[in-house]
Motif scaffolding. Structure first.
Motif, mmCIF file in Angstrom:
data_model
loop_
_atom_site.group_PDB
_atom_site.id
_atom_site.type_symbol
_atom_site.label_atom_id
_atom_site.label_comp_id
_atom_site.label_asym_id
_atom_site.label_seq_id
_atom_site.Cartn_x
_atom_site.Cartn_y
_atom_site.Cartn_z
ATOM 1 N N GLN A 107 5.941 -1.274 12.137
ATOM 2 C CA GLN A 107 4.982 -0.204 11.818
ATOM 3 C C GLN A 107 5.763 1.002 11.294
ATOM 4 O O GLN A 107 6.834 1.318 11.817
ATOM 5 N N LEU A 108 5.222 1.627 10.277
ATOM 6 C CA LEU A 108 5.881 2.773 9.655
ATOM 7 C C LEU A 108 4.930 3.963 9.649
ATOM 8 O O LEU A 108 3.762 3.825 9.299
ATOM 9 N N GLN A 109 5.445 5.116 10.025
ATOM 10 C CA GLN A 109 4.654 6.342 10.040
ATOM 11 C C GLN A 109 5.377 7.396 9.222
ATOM 12 O O GLN A 109 6.426 7.889 9.627
ATOM 13 N N ALA A 110 4.810 7.732 8.063
ATOM 14 C CA ALA A 110 5.404 8.732 7.179
ATOM 15 C C ALA A 110 4.826 10.106 7.473
ATOM 16 O O ALA A 110 3.648 10.236 7.827
ATOM 17 N N SER A 111 5.659 11.123 7.310
ATOM 18 C CA SER A 111 5.210 12.493 7.519
ATOM 19 C C SER A 111 6.097 13.446 6.731
ATOM 20 O O SER A 111 7.142 13.047 6.199
ATOM 21 N N GLY A 112 5.682 14.717 6.671
ATOM 22 C CA GLY A 112 6.522 15.735 6.066
ATOM 23 C C GLY A 112 6.048 16.246 4.719
ATOM 24 O O GLY A 112 6.651 17.177 4.177
ATOM 25 N N GLY A 113 5.010 15.657 4.165
ATOM 26 C CA GLY A 113 4.516 16.134 2.883
ATOM 27 C C GLY A 113 3.860 17.494 3.003
ATOM 28 O O GLY A 113 3.640 18.018 4.099
ATOM 29 N N GLY A 114 3.568 18.099 1.850
ATOM 30 C CA GLY A 114 2.921 19.391 1.846
ATOM 31 C C GLY A 114 2.975 20.021 0.475
ATOM 32 O O GLY A 114 3.332 19.378 -0.513
ATOM 33 N N LEU A 115 2.622 21.291 0.436
ATOM 34 C CA LEU A 115 2.631 22.063 -0.809
ATOM 35 C C LEU A 115 3.902 22.895 -0.866
ATOM 36 O O LEU A 115 4.235 23.599 0.100
ATOM 37 N N VAL A 116 4.608 22.810 -1.973
ATOM 38 C CA VAL A 116 5.841 23.561 -2.146
ATOM 39 C C VAL A 116 5.915 24.076 -3.573
ATOM 40 O O VAL A 116 5.391 23.449 -4.496
ATOM 41 N N GLN A 117 6.556 25.222 -3.750
ATOM 42 C CA GLN A 117 6.712 25.788 -5.082
ATOM 43 C C GLN A 117 7.817 25.067 -5.845
ATOM 44 O O GLN A 117 8.741 24.501 -5.231
ATOM 45 N N GLY A 137 11.617 24.387 -4.765
ATOM 46 C CA GLY A 137 11.691 24.340 -3.314
ATOM 47 C C GLY A 137 12.151 22.998 -2.788
ATOM 48 O O GLY A 137 12.501 22.093 -3.550
ATOM 49 N N SER A 138 12.133 22.877 -1.456
ATOM 50 C CA SER A 138 12.616 21.670 -0.784
ATOM 51 C C SER A 138 11.610 21.188 0.253
ATOM 52 O O SER A 138 10.840 21.990 0.812
ATOM 53 N N LEU A 139 11.635 19.898 0.495
ATOM 54 C CA LEU A 139 10.873 19.279 1.564
ATOM 55 C C LEU A 139 11.700 18.124 2.118
ATOM 56 O O LEU A 139 12.514 17.531 1.390
ATOM 57 N N THR A 155 11.129 -11.439 1.216
ATOM 58 C CA THR A 155 10.099 -11.341 0.175
ATOM 59 C C THR A 155 8.695 -11.559 0.729
ATOM 60 O O THR A 155 7.716 -11.174 0.103
ATOM 61 N N THR A 156 8.602 -12.165 1.907
ATOM 62 C CA THR A 156 7.286 -12.382 2.505
ATOM 63 C C THR A 156 7.004 -11.445 3.662
ATOM 64 O O THR A 156 5.934 -11.520 4.268
ATOM 65 N N ARG A 157 7.947 -10.573 3.959
ATOM 66 C CA ARG A 157 7.759 -9.612 5.059
ATOM 67 C C ARG A 157 8.165 -8.242 4.563
ATOM 68 O O ARG A 157 9.322 -7.826 4.679
ATOM 69 N N ILE A 158 7.199 -7.549 3.976
ATOM 70 C CA ILE A 158 7.387 -6.191 3.466
ATOM 71 C C ILE A 158 6.300 -5.330 4.082
ATOM 72 O O ILE A 158 5.130 -5.709 4.097
ATOM 73 N N TYR A 159 6.698 -4.179 4.596
ATOM 74 C CA TYR A 159 5.768 -3.318 5.323
ATOM 75 C C TYR A 159 5.716 -1.939 4.670
ATOM 76 O O TYR A 159 6.722 -1.448 4.146
ATOM 77 N N TRP A 160 4.541 -1.327 4.742
ATOM 78 C CA TRP A 160 4.309 -0.025 4.119
ATOM 79 C C TRP A 160 3.790 0.983 5.141
ATOM 80 O O TRP A 160 2.989 0.642 6.013
ATOM 81 N N GLY A 161 4.227 2.218 4.973
ATOM 82 C CA GLY A 161 3.640 3.319 5.708
ATOM 83 C C GLY A 161 2.379 3.797 5.006
ATOM 84 O O GLY A 161 2.016 3.298 3.929
ATOM 85 N N GLN A 162 1.724 4.806 5.573
ATOM 86 C CA GLN A 162 0.414 5.213 5.081
ATOM 87 C C GLN A 162 0.465 6.207 3.935
ATOM 88 O O GLN A 162 -0.564 6.477 3.342
ATOM 89 N N GLY A 163 1.613 6.744 3.613
ATOM 90 C CA GLY A 163 1.720 7.709 2.532
ATOM 91 C C GLY A 163 1.583 9.146 2.993
ATOM 92 O O GLY A 163 0.824 9.449 3.923
ATOM 93 N N THR A 164 2.323 10.011 2.336
ATOM 94 C CA THR A 164 2.242 11.440 2.616
ATOM 95 C C THR A 164 2.267 12.184 1.276
ATOM 96 O O THR A 164 3.059 11.861 0.396
ATOM 97 N N LEU A 165 1.368 13.148 1.110
ATOM 98 C CA LEU A 165 1.190 13.815 -0.176
ATOM 99 C C LEU A 165 2.165 14.971 -0.343
ATOM 100 O O LEU A 165 2.252 15.847 0.530
ATOM 101 N N VAL A 166 2.855 14.963 -1.467
ATOM 102 C CA VAL A 166 3.730 16.066 -1.851
ATOM 103 C C VAL A 166 3.144 16.706 -3.111
ATOM 104 O O VAL A 166 2.922 16.029 -4.112
ATOM 105 N N THR A 167 2.892 18.003 -3.030
ATOM 106 C CA THR A 167 2.361 18.743 -4.169
ATOM 107 C C THR A 167 3.325 19.867 -4.515
ATOM 108 O O THR A 167 3.639 20.699 -3.653
#
Length: 115
Positions: free
Chosen positions: A2-12, A15-17, A100-112
């Protein structure tokens, strides 16, 4: 795995994230972890890869600006993003590759990146 992504957000622009991807489950079987991104109206693209041995690769568009790393003690992968540009705006997904038959994805985090 299981994968849990985090840390996205709005940046100028300029900037850095730092994105995080926490892994749980059969993490000892993971051979590589990757960050992908998908901008609106575009296909998902590979951003960076880190292997179980620690070697890294980057898309040309992010070389010198992004750094992928892993913390085995915390079972977490990171993507440090510096000098961000508006074209870096996307949903970022983390990915764990076992085979190749076992690839897992996190839910995604938005970076703007916008002023």
């Amino acid at each position: 795995v299981q994968l849990q992504a985090s840390g996205g957000g709005l940046v100028q622009p300029g900037g850095s994230l730092r994105l995080s991807c926490a892994a749980s489950g059969s993490i000892d079987s993971i051979n590589a972890m990757r960050w992908y991104r998908q901008a609106p109206g575009k296909q998902r693209e590979l951003v960076a890869t880190i292997s179980s041995g620690g070697s890294t690769n980057y898309a040309d568009s992010v070389k010198g600006r992004f750094t992928i790393s892993g913390d085995n003690a915390r079972s977490t992968m990171y993507l440090q993003m510096n000098s961000l540009k508006p074209e870096d705006t996307a949903v970022y997904y983390c990915n764990a590759f076992i085979s190749t038959t076992r690839i897992y994805w996190g839910q995604g985090t938005l970076v703007t990146v916008s002023s």
